[in-house]
Design a protein around this motif. Sequence first.
Motif, PDB file in Angstrom:
ATOM      1  N   UNK A 248       3.939 -62.388  96.609  1.00 34.15           N
ATOM      2  CA  UNK A 248       4.197 -61.708  95.337  1.00 34.15           C
ATOM      3  C   UNK A 248       2.978 -60.919  94.884  1.00 34.15           C
ATOM      4  N   UNK A 249       3.201 -59.788  94.228  1.00 38.86           N
ATOM      5  CA  UNK A 249       2.102 -58.973  93.715  1.00 38.86           C
ATOM      6  C   UNK A 249       1.339 -59.726  92.627  1.00 38.86           C
ATOM      7  N   UNK A 250       0.044 -59.511  92.522  1.00 41.16           N
ATOM      8  CA  UNK A 250      -0.726 -60.166  91.464  1.00 41.16           C
ATOM      9  C   UNK A 250      -0.224 -59.828  90.059  1.00 41.16           C
ATOM     10  N   UNK A 251       0.347 -58.612  89.898  1.00 41.87           N
ATOM     11  CA  UNK A 251       0.815 -58.193  88.581  1.00 41.87           C
ATOM     12  C   UNK A 251       2.330 -58.396  88.427  1.00 41.87           C
ATOM     13  N   UNK A 252       2.927 -59.208  89.281  1.00 40.77           N
ATOM     14  CA  UNK A 252       4.376 -59.425  89.222  1.00 40.77           C
ATOM     15  C   UNK A 252       4.777 -60.044  87.886  1.00 40.77           C
ATOM     16  N   UNK A 253       5.931 -59.626  87.394  1.00 38.21           N
ATOM     17  CA  UNK A 253       6.431 -60.138  86.117  1.00 38.21           C
ATOM     18  C   UNK A 253       6.805 -61.608  86.242  1.00 38.21           C
ATOM     19  N   UNK A 254       6.559 -62.418  85.209  1.00 34.94           N
ATOM     20  CA  UNK A 254       6.957 -63.832  85.237  1.00 34.94           C
ATOM     21  C   UNK A 254       8.457 -63.966  85.476  1.00 34.94           C
ATOM     22  N   UNK A 255       8.820 -65.024  86.164  1.00 38.25           N
ATOM     23  CA  UNK A 255      10.231 -65.231  86.494  1.00 38.25           C
ATOM     24  C   UNK A 255      11.062 -65.582  85.262  1.00 38.25           C
TER      25      UNK A 255
END
Length: 267
Positions: A248-255
């Motif tokens: 997952x990207x470091x800036x991925x949106x919280x699930x």
Amino acid sequence: MSMDTLSTVTVPLRYADPDRPAGIFYAGQHAASSASFRTVDTTITNARPIASEFSLDVHGFALVKHQTGVRDFADEDEVKRVYTAELEELVKAATGAVKVVVFHTMARFEDGEKRGERPPARAAHADYDGPSFEVWIRRAMGAEADEWLAGRWSEINVWRGVRPVERVPLAVTDARTVGLDEYMSVPIHERPDEPQPFVGLNLMYDPKQRWYYFPDMQPDEALLFRLWDTDPSVPFPVAHSAIDDPTSRPDAAPRASVEARTVAFFG
């Protein structure tokens, strides 16, 4: 595409500890739970390239396209008015059932417990045993339940992202690789002061178990998986768990996700 060419991730996954007492799991207050777990580094296969090859009847789970008309999953009235009917039709089409009842819907949010919301379930489990599902069904259907429970029924979960699932996806097992004797029964209550008559199934580790996940699930996709069936010839239950995907990207949106429990009746 060959299974050998699919990418995998290895993640720490919590399993029931067979050497310790089962304890109690509190669904609404995870931190208070005394359920016993041990962590095992587990290989999870990225099933996205072969998503169309999985089916409820063979593996116990399937990823399907499904557009929902729900605008706000936090709006309980809208969920009941719109989503319930959508799920009834979806599960009927996927299973061939003559009747489908949606008996429990809930959203989960990363770090949700801090805000009084449900967090992702980070342990290998299969929700409930058959008698516990019957309790849920009787609560939802009342006097009508006896007639329908006398025939074949199947519990099907429907899981989706409220928005694109960029991190903490759901991983599922191929039910053919897991036996019922590999689960530990554990009492499930809502909170320490809210007992419930439910028994859950926490999975014990076995190296033959096969795990899969579908990264970057979109809001127009739904993951269906079977947790119980009165027909022992079909694959169930499907153990599942939230995982921390290292890709997952470091800036991925919280699930943010929503899951629904349904029961399909076959007459």
